[in-house]
Design a protein around this motif. Structure first.
Motif, mmCIF file in Angstrom:
data_model
loop_
_atom_site.group_PDB
_atom_site.id
_atom_site.type_symbol
_atom_site.label_atom_id
_atom_site.label_comp_id
_atom_site.label_asym_id
_atom_site.label_seq_id
_atom_site.Cartn_x
_atom_site.Cartn_y
_atom_site.Cartn_z
ATOM 1 N N SER A 82 0.767 -4.363 -19.118
ATOM 2 C CA SER A 82 1.447 -5.485 -18.481
ATOM 3 C C SER A 82 0.712 -6.790 -18.780
ATOM 4 O O SER A 82 -0.508 -6.878 -18.607
ATOM 5 C CB SER A 82 1.511 -5.282 -16.964
ATOM 6 N N PRO A 83 1.451 -7.815 -19.212
ATOM 7 C CA PRO A 83 0.807 -9.098 -19.506
ATOM 8 C C PRO A 83 0.516 -9.929 -18.256
ATOM 9 O O PRO A 83 -0.199 -10.930 -18.353
ATOM 10 C CB PRO A 83 1.838 -9.795 -20.396
ATOM 11 N N THR A 84 1.057 -9.533 -17.102
ATOM 12 C CA THR A 84 0.899 -10.372 -15.908
ATOM 13 C C THR A 84 0.399 -9.627 -14.675
ATOM 14 O O THR A 84 -0.262 -10.215 -13.823
ATOM 15 C CB THR A 84 2.238 -11.037 -15.527
ATOM 16 N N GLU A 85 0.727 -8.343 -14.546
ATOM 17 C CA GLU A 85 0.429 -7.633 -13.301
ATOM 18 C C GLU A 85 -0.892 -6.868 -13.410
ATOM 19 O O GLU A 85 -1.210 -6.298 -14.456
ATOM 20 C CB GLU A 85 1.555 -6.662 -12.960
ATOM 21 N N THR A 86 -1.670 -6.876 -12.322
ATOM 22 C CA THR A 86 -2.955 -6.181 -12.289
ATOM 23 C C THR A 86 -3.086 -5.383 -10.990
ATOM 24 O O THR A 86 -2.321 -5.574 -10.051
ATOM 25 C CB THR A 86 -4.129 -7.172 -12.368
ATOM 26 N N ARG A 87 -4.072 -4.493 -10.950
ATOM 27 C CA ARG A 87 -4.457 -3.810 -9.719
ATOM 28 C C ARG A 87 -5.746 -4.452 -9.223
ATOM 29 O O ARG A 87 -6.704 -4.643 -9.985
ATOM 30 C CB ARG A 87 -4.714 -2.326 -9.960
ATOM 31 N N SER A 88 -5.780 -4.782 -7.941
ATOM 32 C CA SER A 88 -6.974 -5.393 -7.376
ATOM 33 C C SER A 88 -8.069 -4.348 -7.193
ATOM 34 O O SER A 88 -7.832 -3.288 -6.607
ATOM 35 C CB SER A 88 -6.657 -6.037 -6.029
ATOM 36 N N ALA A 89 -9.251 -4.668 -7.678
ATOM 37 C CA ALA A 89 -10.383 -3.758 -7.532
ATOM 38 C C ALA A 89 -10.954 -3.768 -6.120
ATOM 39 O O ALA A 89 -11.721 -2.880 -5.762
ATOM 40 C CB ALA A 89 -11.479 -4.129 -8.533
ATOM 41 N N THR A 90 -10.568 -4.741 -5.302
ATOM 42 C CA THR A 90 -11.173 -4.877 -3.974
ATOM 43 C C THR A 90 -10.197 -4.726 -2.820
ATOM 44 O O THR A 90 -10.613 -4.525 -1.685
ATOM 45 C CB THR A 90 -11.858 -6.251 -3.850
ATOM 46 N N SER A 91 -8.889 -4.816 -3.076
ATOM 47 C CA SER A 91 -7.923 -4.790 -1.981
ATOM 48 C C SER A 91 -7.857 -3.422 -1.304
ATOM 49 O O SER A 91 -7.906 -2.378 -1.961
ATOM 50 C CB SER A 91 -6.535 -5.143 -2.513
ATOM 51 N N LEU A 92 -7.734 -3.434 0.025
ATOM 52 C CA LEU A 92 -7.527 -2.186 0.756
ATOM 53 C C LEU A 92 -6.238 -1.499 0.311
ATOM 54 O O LEU A 92 -6.153 -0.265 0.311
ATOM 55 C CB LEU A 92 -7.472 -2.466 2.259
ATOM 56 N N LEU A 93 -5.230 -2.287 -0.054
ATOM 57 C CA LEU A 93 -3.945 -1.710 -0.454
ATOM 58 C C LEU A 93 -4.065 -0.874 -1.718
ATOM 59 O O LEU A 93 -3.295 0.067 -1.922
ATOM 60 C CB LEU A 93 -2.915 -2.804 -0.653
ATOM 61 N N SER A 94 -5.022 -1.207 -2.594
ATOM 62 C CA SER A 94 -5.205 -0.418 -3.813
ATOM 63 C C SER A 94 -5.706 0.988 -3.500
ATOM 64 O O SER A 94 -5.553 1.901 -4.320
ATOM 65 C CB SER A 94 -6.188 -1.115 -4.760
ATOM 66 N N ARG A 95 -6.276 1.165 -2.321
ATOM 67 C CA ARG A 95 -6.824 2.468 -1.943
ATOM 68 C C ARG A 95 -5.824 3.311 -1.169
ATOM 69 O O ARG A 95 -6.144 4.402 -0.713
ATOM 70 C CB ARG A 95 -8.090 2.247 -1.112
ATOM 71 N N CYS A 96 -4.590 2.810 -1.031
ATOM 72 C CA CYS A 96 -3.565 3.485 -0.234
ATOM 73 C C CYS A 96 -2.248 3.532 -1.010
ATOM 74 O O CYS A 96 -1.987 2.687 -1.860
ATOM 75 C CB CYS A 96 -3.321 2.735 1.073
ATOM 76 N N LYS A 97 -1.425 4.501 -0.675
ATOM 77 C CA LYS A 97 -0.075 4.566 -1.245
ATOM 78 C C LYS A 97 0.844 3.816 -0.290
ATOM 79 O O LYS A 97 1.547 4.408 0.529
ATOM 80 C CB LYS A 97 0.346 6.020 -1.420
ATOM 81 N N SER A 98 0.827 2.496 -0.393
ATOM 82 C CA SER A 98 1.570 1.657 0.534
ATOM 83 C C SER A 98 2.968 1.387 0.007
ATOM 84 O O SER A 98 3.291 1.660 -1.153
ATOM 85 C CB SER A 98 0.837 0.337 0.781
#
Length: 301
Positions: A158-174
């Protein structure tokens, strides 16, 4: 000529965390418009494989569900007894995942729910993102017929979208899948099937709905959780059984890799191309690897 059999109609249930609710088709059940899961993506879900009338790896999925709820300050979602009871009713009503060779996807949804409108509170907390403190959580599930997928796919980064290395949401299937949706749109526009999401910390993180595995130096590696990738159930089992190790993965590593796969609870798909560039294949069978993880011990009822 043999025609594929139509998939059984999906069935859904909507209620509360104690198991009180009603059954119908997914199109006929309604979530109130003031539900925070609907308004703000303020909730969690799990997707569980159902075969032979059983929810495979249910204990692992519920463990992640419970842990994610605690992490995000949500009330504890329903436990195994409630989920298993509802699953039994769902398979009995629909027949999904009960016959030999048939499979289903059980999606469990847990929302922070709706604020108590009977309190007379007309402050902004009842309309914005603030927590009113009197929310009533809501639980619903859906059982749909599916076929686990192991077909190759083409991906882009993806040229624009990323996963945050620090967000709590990245650690959950929200419920918050907006970035994945945009990345998938970009992939389709480029003639690909899926997109890989870079990590905000650098390197690659995962696919839009699956963890990334790369065959490198004679073994499988996957990005570490510090990249912001979802702690996937199948990823965790592969790590626990010594079949995969954590390592940073860059885009260039895919070009030099022996193979690359995207894996989740319903599929394990080899990546055939990154953009227009074909990738190598290890010769290993993705379905065999996937089922090896499922069959490492007995499924939960």
């Amino acid at each position: 000529m043999n025609r594929p059999q139509p998939l059984a109609a999906a069935i859904a249930w909507l209620g509360d965390g104690s198991g009180h609710g009603c059954w119908s088709s997914p199109a006929d059940l309604a979530i109130p418009l003031d539900d925070r899961g609907l308004l703000l993506a303020d909730g969690l879900f799990e997707t569980v494989l159902v075969e032979a009338g059983r929810a495979w790896l249910l204990a692992e999925h519920l463990e992640r569900w419970q842990g994610s709820a605690a992490l995000l300050g949500l009330p504890p979602p329903p436990g195994a007894a409630t989920v298993e009871s509802l699953l039994g009713a769902a398979t009995a009503r629909s027949g999904i995942g009960t016959a030999l060779g048939s499979s289903g996807a059980l999606r469990l949804n847990w929302s922070r729910g709706s604020s108590d409108r009977g309190s007379g509170d007309r402050s902004s907390t009842s309309r914005g993102i603030d927590l009113a403190g009197n929310d009533e959580p809501r639980f619903w599930l859906q059982l749909s017929a599916i076929e686990p997928c192991f077909a190759p796919l083409r991906v882009i980064v993806s040229p624009t979208e990323t996963r945050s290395a620090t967000s709590l949401l990245s650690r959950c299937k929200s419920f918050a899948y907006g970035a994945s949706i945009q990345a998938r749109r970009q992939a389709r526009a480029a003639g690909a099937d899926d997109a890989l999401l870079p990590s905000s910390a650098g390197g690659l993180c995962c696919g839009t709905t699956a963890n990334l595995l790369v065959w490198h130096g004679g073994s499988w590696i996957t990005p570490p959780l510090s990249s912001g990738c979802l702690p996937g159930v199948m990823r965790r089992r592969a790590l626990e059984r010594g079949l995969v190790a954590e390592a940073l993965i860059g885009e260039q590593d895919l070009h030099g890799a022996g193979a690359a796969w995207l894996i989740n609870s319903l599929s394990c798909r080899p990546i055939s191309h990154l953009g227009a560039v074909p990738l190598a294949s290890s010769g290993q069978q993705p379905e065999r690897f996937w089922r090896q993880l499922l069959l490492a011990d007995h499924p939960c009822s």
